[in-house]
Design an enzyme around this catalytic site. Structure first.
Site, PDB file in Angstrom:
ATOM      1  N   ASP A  31      -5.315   9.359 -35.116  1.00  0.00           N
ATOM      2  CA  ASP A  31      -3.927   9.447 -34.655  1.00  0.00           C
ATOM      3  C   ASP A  31      -3.808  10.547 -33.602  1.00  0.00           C
ATOM      4  OD1 ASP A  31      -0.882  10.741 -36.101  1.00  0.00           O
ATOM      5  OD2 ASP A  31      -1.113   9.075 -34.677  1.00  0.00           O
ATOM      6  N   HIS A  32      -3.037  10.285 -32.546  1.00  0.00           N
ATOM      7  CA  HIS A  32      -2.835  11.299 -31.494  1.00  0.00           C
ATOM      8  C   HIS A  32      -4.177  11.903 -31.065  1.00  0.00           C
ATOM      9  CE1 HIS A  32       1.539  11.232 -31.453  1.00  0.00           C
ATOM     10  NE2 HIS A  32       1.525  11.230 -32.768  1.00  0.00           N
ATOM     11  N   ASP A  78      -3.909   9.714 -27.138  1.00  0.00           N
ATOM     12  CA  ASP A  78      -2.565  10.220 -26.811  1.00  0.00           C
ATOM     13  C   ASP A  78      -2.646  11.013 -25.514  1.00  0.00           C
ATOM     14  OD1 ASP A  78      -0.011  12.238 -28.499  1.00  0.00           O
ATOM     15  OD2 ASP A  78      -0.122  11.279 -26.517  1.00  0.00           O
ATOM     16  N   HIS A  93       9.522  12.675 -34.158  1.00  0.00           N
ATOM     17  CA  HIS A  93       8.492  13.238 -35.035  1.00  0.00           C
ATOM     18  C   HIS A  93       9.125  14.289 -35.934  1.00  0.00           C
ATOM     19  CE1 HIS A  93       4.942  12.020 -32.298  1.00  0.00           C
ATOM     20  NE2 HIS A  93       4.717  11.485 -33.486  1.00  0.00           N
ATOM     21  N   GLY A  94       8.719  14.313 -37.198  1.00  0.00           N
ATOM     22  CA  GLY A  94       9.145  15.376 -38.089  1.00  0.00           C
ATOM     23  C   GLY A  94      10.486  15.086 -38.744  1.00  0.00           C
ATOM     24  N   HIS A 118       6.031   5.627 -34.126  1.00  0.00           N
ATOM     25  CA  HIS A 118       5.689   6.930 -34.692  1.00  0.00           C
ATOM     26  C   HIS A 118       6.962   7.523 -35.293  1.00  0.00           C
ATOM     27  CE1 HIS A 118       1.569   7.946 -32.954  1.00  0.00           C
ATOM     28  NE2 HIS A 118       1.778   6.669 -32.697  1.00  0.00           N
ATOM     29  N   GLY A 119       6.771   8.558 -36.128  1.00  0.00           N
ATOM     30  CA  GLY A 119       7.950   9.202 -36.701  1.00  0.00           C
ATOM     31  C   GLY A 119       8.638   8.368 -37.752  1.00  0.00           C
ATOM     32  N   GLY A 120       7.876   7.746 -38.614  1.00  0.00           N
ATOM     33  CA  GLY A 120       8.448   6.867 -39.640  1.00  0.00           C
ATOM     34  C   GLY A 120       9.321   7.585 -40.651  1.00  0.00           C
ATOM     35  N   ASN A 171       4.050   4.893 -38.450  1.00  0.00           N
ATOM     36  CA  ASN A 171       3.355   6.117 -38.866  1.00  0.00           C
ATOM     37  C   ASN A 171       4.235   6.971 -39.771  1.00  0.00           C
ATOM     38  OD1 ASN A 171       1.415   5.251 -37.109  1.00  0.00           O
ATOM     39  ND2 ASN A 171       1.380   7.100 -35.866  1.00  0.00           N
TER      40      ASN A 171
END
Ligand code: G3H
Ligand code: ZN
Length: 278
Positions: free
Chosen positions: A82-83, A104, A178-179, A205-207, A227
């Site tokens: 990832d990333h 990324d 994210h976060g 991303h950022g699920g 993610n």
């Protein structure tokens, strides 16, 4: 089972109308927990680790733990970088047996992003490994990286980007963050536009923090992978923190580690079941 190739995992997901969770690990405990959670749910997904988290160990160790964690499972599970922040990390992960790779380079200028993604895709495709690339940028905090500026994915750039990079899946920015500090505002109409022009499936991303109803809606528009990092990490930290709050002399690492594996595993099982309820 052995770790499953990302292409095969995506085919399996499409056939069964699953969306694949990619759960971020950092260490041995979280890696076993993710494998256990997916196995208990009997739903496919990825164990994934970012370049940033690989600082604690290395691709070979994480791959060895992941192989051991899935060997008795009958649920298809892949191992994803990832990333991925450097070509060195990409090569080391491919060498170690990762079955899916994200490069990324979204922080680079557009042409450099394309060049880096194409280089990675050309390399990984020799080994039959799919490559995820990112177009656009997410706000929020991804481990040590804080990104203030959101840059939503432009549908007019998608077809050319996918064509020129050779990527197999595309991570997009549609209001996901994210976060846990910001609230995601998922722009479904934008996702629908991107899906219309993308020849590859899409990744969110950022699920953590995205409501299940929104995820179910996104599944209608090309979403294949989502993610999750913070939701699982919180479970791990909470396990140790709650004990320490009660007893500042707490030092029973084995029992706390086993409890952390259980808590993270239950969260992974809960999330993979939730996103595939509909
Ligand atoms: O790549 C990792 C994920 O995007 C993590 O996002 O911590 O918001 O779940 P999250
Ligand atoms: Zn991410």
């Amino acid at each position: 089972m052995k770790l499953v190739n990302g292409f095969d995992l995506m085919e399996y997901a499409k056939k069964n109308n699953y969306v694949l969770p990619a759960f971020n690990t950092t260490n041995l405990e979280m890696t076993y927990a993710i494998a256990n959670g997916l196995t208990e749910a009997n739903l496919p997904g990825y164990i994934q680790i970012s370049s940033n988290n690989l600082r604690l160990s290395n691709p070979r160790i994480i791959a060895e733990i992941a192989r051991d964690a899935v060997k008795c499972s009958e649920t298809p599970i892949g191992l994803h970088l990832d990333h991925g922040k450097s070509f060195e990390d990409v090569k080391a992960c491919v060498e170690a047996g990762f079955t899916s790779i994200m490069v990324d380079a979204s922080h680079l200028p557009y042409e450099e992003n394309i060049a880096e993604c194409k280089r990675t895709a050309d390399y990984c495709h020799f080994y039959g490994i799919p490559v995820e690339a990112e177009l656009g940028a997410l706000q929020g905090k991804e481990e040590d990286i804080v990104n203030e500026a959101e840059c939503k994915t432009d549908p007019d750039m998608v077809a050319e980007f996918v064509e020129r990079t050779g990527c197999d899946v595309l991570a997009i920015s549609i209001g996901n963050v994210h976060g846990l500090c910001l609230n995601p505002q998922i722009d479904i109409p934008l996702l629908a536009k991107i899906n219309e022009v993308s020849s590859v499936p899409l990744v969110l991303h950022g699920g953590s923090g995205i409501p299940k109803e929104v995820i179910w809606e996104c599944k209608k528009y090309g979403l294949i992978k989502i993610n999750y990092g913070s939701d699982l990490r919180k479970e791990f930290v909470r396990t140790f923190g709650e004990e320490y709050e009660v007893d500042h002399n707490a030092h029973d690492v084995i029992h706390l580690s086993l409890a952390a594996v259980k808590n993270v595993s239950e969260k992974a099982k809960e999330l993979v079941s939730m996103i595939n309820e509909k």
